[in-house]
Design an enzyme around this catalytic site. Structure first.
Site, PDB file in Angstrom:
ATOM      1  N   ASP A  11       0.884  -1.173   0.000  1.00 33.73           N
ATOM      2  CA  ASP A  11       0.000   0.000   0.000  1.00 33.73           C
ATOM      3  C   ASP A  11       0.922   1.223   0.000  1.00 33.73           C
ATOM      4  OD1 ASP A  11      -2.215   1.774   0.777  1.00 33.73           O
ATOM      5  OD2 ASP A  11      -1.269   1.747   2.749  1.00 33.73           O
ATOM      6  N   ASP A  13      -0.200   5.208   0.819  1.00 33.58           N
ATOM      7  CA  ASP A  13      -0.475   6.216   1.860  1.00 33.58           C
ATOM      8  C   ASP A  13      -0.542   5.580   3.240  1.00 33.58           C
ATOM      9  OD1 ASP A  13      -2.537   7.718  -0.538  1.00 33.58           O
ATOM     10  OD2 ASP A  13      -0.783   8.665   0.313  1.00 33.58           O
ATOM     11  N   GLU A  56     -14.491   9.801  -3.543  1.00 27.24           N
ATOM     12  CA  GLU A  56     -15.516   9.102  -2.759  1.00 27.24           C
ATOM     13  C   GLU A  56     -15.656   9.767  -1.391  1.00 27.24           C
ATOM     14  OE1 GLU A  56     -13.035   7.873  -4.389  1.00 27.24           O
ATOM     15  OE2 GLU A  56     -13.823   6.411  -5.824  1.00 27.24           O
ATOM     16  N   ARG A  57     -14.515  10.209  -0.826  1.00 27.68           N
ATOM     17  CA  ARG A  57     -14.530  10.866   0.489  1.00 27.68           C
ATOM     18  C   ARG A  57     -15.278  12.191   0.408  1.00 27.68           C
ATOM     19  NH1 ARG A  57      -8.848  10.598   1.765  1.00 27.68           N
ATOM     20  NH2 ARG A  57      -9.361   8.402   1.802  1.00 27.68           N
ATOM     21  N   THR A 123      -5.102   3.001  -3.183  1.00 29.21           N
ATOM     22  CA  THR A 123      -6.337   3.702  -3.531  1.00 29.21           C
ATOM     23  C   THR A 123      -6.034   5.101  -4.048  1.00 29.21           C
ATOM     24  OG1 THR A 123      -7.422   2.494  -1.764  1.00 29.21           O
ATOM     25  CG2 THR A 123      -8.515   4.467  -2.534  1.00 29.21           C
ATOM     26  N   ASN A 128      -0.505  10.901  -7.969  1.00 31.07           N
ATOM     27  CA  ASN A 128       0.229  11.168  -6.709  1.00 31.07           C
ATOM     28  C   ASN A 128       1.520  10.352  -6.617  1.00 31.07           C
ATOM     29  OD1 ASN A 128      -1.875  12.826  -5.947  1.00 31.07           O
ATOM     30  ND2 ASN A 128      -2.896  11.264  -4.712  1.00 31.07           N
TER      31      ASN A 128
HETATM   32  C1  XBP Z   1      -5.304   6.155   0.838  1.00 28.83           C
HETATM   33  C2  XBP Z   1      -6.547   6.729   0.323  1.00 28.83           C
HETATM   34  C3  XBP Z   1      -6.466   7.856  -0.660  1.00 28.83           C
HETATM   35  C4  XBP Z   1      -5.778   9.069  -0.025  1.00 28.83           C
HETATM   36  C5  XBP Z   1      -6.076  10.334  -0.789  1.00 28.83           C
HETATM   37  O1  XBP Z   1      -4.849   5.285  -0.178  1.00 28.83           O
HETATM   38  O2  XBP Z   1      -7.620   6.253   0.656  1.00 28.83           O
HETATM   39  O3  XBP Z   1      -7.797   8.203  -0.993  1.00 28.83           O
HETATM   40  O4  XBP Z   1      -6.340   9.260   1.284  1.00 28.83           O
HETATM   41  O5  XBP Z   1      -5.650  10.170  -2.127  1.00 28.83           O
HETATM   42  P1  XBP Z   1      -3.927   3.974   0.200  1.00 28.83           P
HETATM   43  P2  XBP Z   1      -6.682  10.518  -3.322  1.00 28.83           P
HETATM   44  O6  XBP Z   1      -3.802   3.891   1.714  1.00 28.83           O
HETATM   45  O7  XBP Z   1      -4.660   2.804  -0.404  1.00 28.83           O
HETATM   46  O8  XBP Z   1      -2.596   4.266  -0.467  1.00 28.83           O
HETATM   47  O9  XBP Z   1      -7.311  11.857  -2.989  1.00 28.83           O
HETATM   48  O10 XBP Z   1      -5.829  10.559  -4.558  1.00 28.83           O
HETATM   49  O11 XBP Z   1      -7.673   9.393  -3.311  1.00 28.83           O
HETATM   50 MG    MG Z   2      -2.942   3.215   3.354  1.00 31.67          MG
END
Ligand code: XBP
Ligand code: MG
Length: 267
Positions: A11, A13, A56-57, A123, A128
């Site tokens: 993963d 983030d 989605e958030r 995700t 990014n």
């Molecule tokens: C984390 C997420 C992402 C980030 C924001 O992704 O859920 O939505 O919070 O990035 P992961 P975006 O932990 O799977 O790497 O605004 O580009 O979605």
């Molecule tokens: Mg993550």
């Protein structure tokens, strides 16, 4: 011990980089650019992180919190806000520092030298990745990864298994030949649903998300650790080691596969 582990799927983030605080600031900066009186403080953002995917958030926030200033064309606003947020996030990463978390580069190096494939299953938006990995691995960062799955490349984001299934397909491997490395319950659920065991390294926003060793996790750690700077073992066992290396991953992987076989036999 012969190791059946052929690939590590990471993963991004919260796992490879502590990026969610920068995402939160980028969302707030985008709200300001659009003259919206919205502000996601860390407490609210932690709750909103239960929804994966920035677009989605945003939709969830609008439907759940009914903030002022939402036009008829809500979807148009979501798309425009998220584009601006992504621009601001990538700019901030390029200007600032978003280093790999402890042990990441050391494990990348060791895994690659032992012939394991590395992959990303995230995700976060594809845009990014370039600034994050360029800053940490250089311009040719994509050469480190045998497969990359990000953001909208699949119809359903984590906790759905789609992104892990997408990456396994590109690796040409079955789930039992790989292990996921994740930081969040959504990520663990996605890996588990795809049939992969997962190692959890908690992040700033998920530090208290695992009160016990969750099903599908081989262990819960503070981070991957470094020789001389051991991780904190939060749940599970690590054979007395203080940092994650390939032999320890093989130990966990072997045990996970054995447990799965025993569960199948007894059911
Ligand atoms: C984390 C997420 C992402 C980030 C924001 O992704 O859920 O939505 O919070 O990035 P992961 P975006 O932990 O799977 O790497 O605004 O580009 O979605
Ligand atoms: Mg993550």
């Amino acid at each position: 011990m012969a190791c059946g582990l052929k690939a590590l799927i990471f993963d991004v983030d919260g796992t490879l980089v502590e990026s969610e605080e920068l995402h939160r600031q980028a969302f707030n900066a985008a709200f300001a650019r659009f003259h919206l009186p919205w502000r996601w403080d860390p407490h609210l953002y932690k709750a909103l992180l239960r929804i994966t995917g920035g677009k989605e958030r945003l939709r969830h926030y609008i439907h759940r919190h009914h903030p002022p200033g939402v036009p008829e064309d809500m979807e148009g606003l979501v798309q425009a806000l998220h584009r601006e947020k992504t621009r601001l996030f990538t700019e901030a990463v390029l200007e600032g520092r978003l280093p790999f978390r402890p042990g990441v580069l050391r494990l990348f190096d060791e895994a690659r030298s032992r012939g394991l494939k590395l992959a990303l299953a995230t995700t976060t938006s594809l845009e990014n990745l370039d600034p994050i990995f360029q800053k940490n691995l250089g311009r040719d960062w994509q050469q480190w990864f045998a497969a990359i799955g990000a953001g909208d490349v699949v119809p359903r984001k984590k906790p759905a298994p789609d992104i892990y299934l997408y990456v396994l397909k590109r690796l040409g491997l079955p789930p039992e030949a790989a292990m996921a490395v994740e930081d969040s319950p959504n990520g663990l659920e996605a890996a588990r649903a795809a049939g992969l065991p997962a190692l959890i390294t908690v992040s700033a926003y998920t530090r208290d998300a695992f009160p016990f060793l969750p099903r599908g996790a081989v262990a819960v750690l503070s981070d991957l650790g470094e020789p001389g700077r051991p991780f904190a073992l939060l749940h599970g066992e690590a054979g007395g080691q203080g940092y994650v290396d390939v032999p320890l991953l093989c130990h966990w992987h072997h045990r996970a596969l054995t447990n799965t076989l025993e569960r199948r036999r007894s059911s």
